[in-house]
Scaffold this motif. Structure first.
Motif, mmCIF file in Angstrom:
data_model
loop_
_atom_site.group_PDB
_atom_site.id
_atom_site.type_symbol
_atom_site.label_atom_id
_atom_site.label_comp_id
_atom_site.label_asym_id
_atom_site.label_seq_id
_atom_site.Cartn_x
_atom_site.Cartn_y
_atom_site.Cartn_z
ATOM 1 N N LYS A 11 44.302 11.233 15.071
ATOM 2 C CA LYS A 11 43.852 11.829 13.803
ATOM 3 C C LYS A 11 42.638 11.059 13.301
ATOM 4 N N PRO A 12 41.420 11.437 13.797
ATOM 5 C CA PRO A 12 40.214 10.670 13.444
ATOM 6 C C PRO A 12 39.746 10.822 12.001
ATOM 7 N N ALA A 13 40.273 11.795 11.273
ATOM 8 C CA ALA A 13 39.855 11.981 9.882
ATOM 9 C C ALA A 13 40.540 10.928 9.022
ATOM 10 N N ARG A 14 39.882 9.785 8.870
ATOM 11 C CA ARG A 14 40.466 8.684 8.106
ATOM 12 C C ARG A 14 39.379 7.867 7.431
ATOM 13 N N THR A 15 39.796 7.094 6.461
ATOM 14 C CA THR A 15 38.885 6.192 5.764
ATOM 15 C C THR A 15 38.937 4.841 6.460
ATOM 16 N N LEU A 16 37.774 4.317 6.818
ATOM 17 C CA LEU A 16 37.682 3.027 7.489
ATOM 18 C C LEU A 16 37.225 1.962 6.506
ATOM 19 N N ASP A 17 37.520 0.709 6.825
ATOM 20 C CA ASP A 17 37.018 -0.369 5.982
ATOM 21 C C ASP A 17 35.565 -0.673 6.358
ATOM 22 N N ALA A 18 34.911 -1.450 5.520
ATOM 23 C CA ALA A 18 33.484 -1.739 5.706
ATOM 24 C C ALA A 18 33.225 -2.465 7.024
ATOM 25 N N ASP A 19 34.104 -3.377 7.414
ATOM 26 C CA ASP A 19 33.927 -4.124 8.661
ATOM 27 C C ASP A 19 33.954 -3.182 9.869
ATOM 28 N N THR A 20 34.917 -2.288 9.899
ATOM 29 C CA THR A 20 35.035 -1.355 11.028
ATOM 30 C C THR A 20 33.830 -0.427 11.080
ATOM 31 N N PRO A 78 0.830 -1.206 0.000
ATOM 32 C CA PRO A 78 0.000 0.000 0.000
ATOM 33 C C PRO A 78 0.867 1.261 0.000
ATOM 34 N N ALA A 79 0.332 2.313 -0.541
ATOM 35 C CA ALA A 79 1.051 3.583 -0.591
ATOM 36 C C ALA A 79 1.306 4.080 0.829
ATOM 37 N N SER A 80 2.435 4.687 1.036
ATOM 38 C CA SER A 80 2.811 5.205 2.352
ATOM 39 C C SER A 80 3.652 6.452 2.162
ATOM 40 N N ARG A 81 3.592 7.334 3.120
ATOM 41 C CA ARG A 81 4.432 8.523 3.029
ATOM 42 C C ARG A 81 5.847 8.238 3.532
ATOM 43 N N TYR A 82 6.050 7.063 4.093
ATOM 44 C CA TYR A 82 7.352 6.680 4.613
ATOM 45 C C TYR A 82 8.101 5.851 3.589
ATOM 46 N N GLU A 83 9.320 6.218 3.345
ATOM 47 C CA GLU A 83 10.172 5.487 2.419
ATOM 48 C C GLU A 83 11.333 4.887 3.199
ATOM 49 N N PRO A 84 11.739 3.687 2.837
ATOM 50 C CA PRO A 84 12.900 3.116 3.525
ATOM 51 C C PRO A 84 14.150 3.935 3.224
ATOM 52 N N SER A 85 15.035 3.982 4.183
ATOM 53 C CA SER A 85 16.302 4.683 3.977
ATOM 54 C C SER A 85 17.109 3.951 2.923
ATOM 55 N N PRO A 86 17.778 4.689 2.066
ATOM 56 C CA PRO A 86 18.607 4.013 1.066
ATOM 57 C C PRO A 86 19.793 3.338 1.747
ATOM 58 N N LEU A 87 20.222 2.209 1.200
ATOM 59 C CA LEU A 87 21.387 1.520 1.734
ATOM 60 C C LEU A 87 22.650 2.302 1.412
ATOM 61 N N VAL A 88 23.567 2.316 2.356
ATOM 62 C CA VAL A 88 24.861 2.938 2.131
ATOM 63 C C VAL A 88 25.767 1.885 1.508
ATOM 64 N N ASP A 89 26.403 2.239 0.428
ATOM 65 C CA ASP A 89 27.291 1.307 -0.273
ATOM 66 C C ASP A 89 28.673 1.354 0.376
ATOM 67 N N LEU A 90 28.921 0.432 1.314
ATOM 68 C CA LEU A 90 30.195 0.427 2.015
ATOM 69 C C LEU A 90 31.348 -0.079 1.155
ATOM 70 N N SER A 91 31.042 -0.566 -0.041
ATOM 71 C CA SER A 91 32.123 -0.948 -0.955
ATOM 72 C C SER A 91 32.662 0.283 -1.688
ATOM 73 N N SER A 92 31.939 1.397 -1.581
ATOM 74 C CA SER A 92 32.348 2.634 -2.242
ATOM 75 C C SER A 92 33.340 3.398 -1.359
ATOM 76 N N LYS A 93 34.523 3.643 -1.892
ATOM 77 C CA LYS A 93 35.539 4.364 -1.117
ATOM 78 C C LYS A 93 35.061 5.762 -0.744
ATOM 79 N N SER A 94 34.347 6.423 -1.628
ATOM 80 C CA SER A 94 33.883 7.786 -1.323
ATOM 81 C C SER A 94 32.889 7.773 -0.153
ATOM 82 N N GLU A 95 32.054 6.756 -0.063
ATOM 83 C CA GLU A 95 31.126 6.644 1.076
ATOM 84 C C GLU A 95 31.891 6.383 2.366
ATOM 85 N N ARG A 96 32.893 5.509 2.311
ATOM 86 C CA ARG A 96 33.693 5.226 3.500
ATOM 87 C C ARG A 96 34.493 6.453 3.921
#
Length: 145
Positions: free
Chosen positions: A69-78, A8-26
């Motif tokens: 230095k917390p400004a770093r890229t983490l892997d998907a597991d972390t 049924p129609a709803s005003r709520y949409e599921p949150s999009p999945l974050v692509d943790l394989s994408s380096k830019s997202e990480r």
């Protein structure tokens, strides 16, 4: 060929999945995830040695470099591990007062999942799967998903 049923129609949409394989997202998520993790560990009073285990057995050098230095890229597991811990932190603060929420993970727990051990010990021993169990337990207690 059968047609999939329509929801049924709803005003709520599921949150999009974050692509943790994408380096830019990480790269985007890494710095805030590190800061959140370090703040949660401080609030819970978790020793650095135990915090490293929660992150999957991170080495001393890498951990202390991350703290400096917390400004770093983490892997998907972390990122996944930190996500579970943030969800656990959030659920605890919904369920309990700040004082109890911050102490919960380091107090012995009579729930049969923990068998008298602390939730922290359970998560350290069971890793990612145990973090998922703790997250689901707390979400169920608060009536969420």
């Amino acid at each position: 060929m059968p047609v999939a049923p329509r929801y049924p129609a709803s005003r709520y949409e599921p949150s999009p999945l974050v692509d943790l394989s994408s380096k830019s997202e990480r790269e985007r998520l890494g710095p805030s995830a590190v800061r959140a993790f370090l703040n949660i560990m401080a609030r819970w009073g978790v020793r650095d040695q135990d915090a490293r285990i929660l992150l999957g057995g991170m080495s001393n050098g890498h951990f202390y470099e991350m703290k400096k230095k917390p400004a770093r890229t983490l892997d998907a597991d972390t990122l996944t591990r930190i996500s579970y811990l943030v969800g656990i932190f959030k659920a605890l603060n919904i369920l309990y007062s700040e004082k109890i929420a911050d102490a919960w993970v380091t107090r012995p727990n009579s729930n049969r999942i923990f068998a008298g051990a602390t939730p922290l010990a359970y998560m350290m021993k069971g890793g990612l799967a145990a973090m998922g169990v703790v997250r689901r337990l707390l979400d169920a207690r608060r009536g969420g998903m």
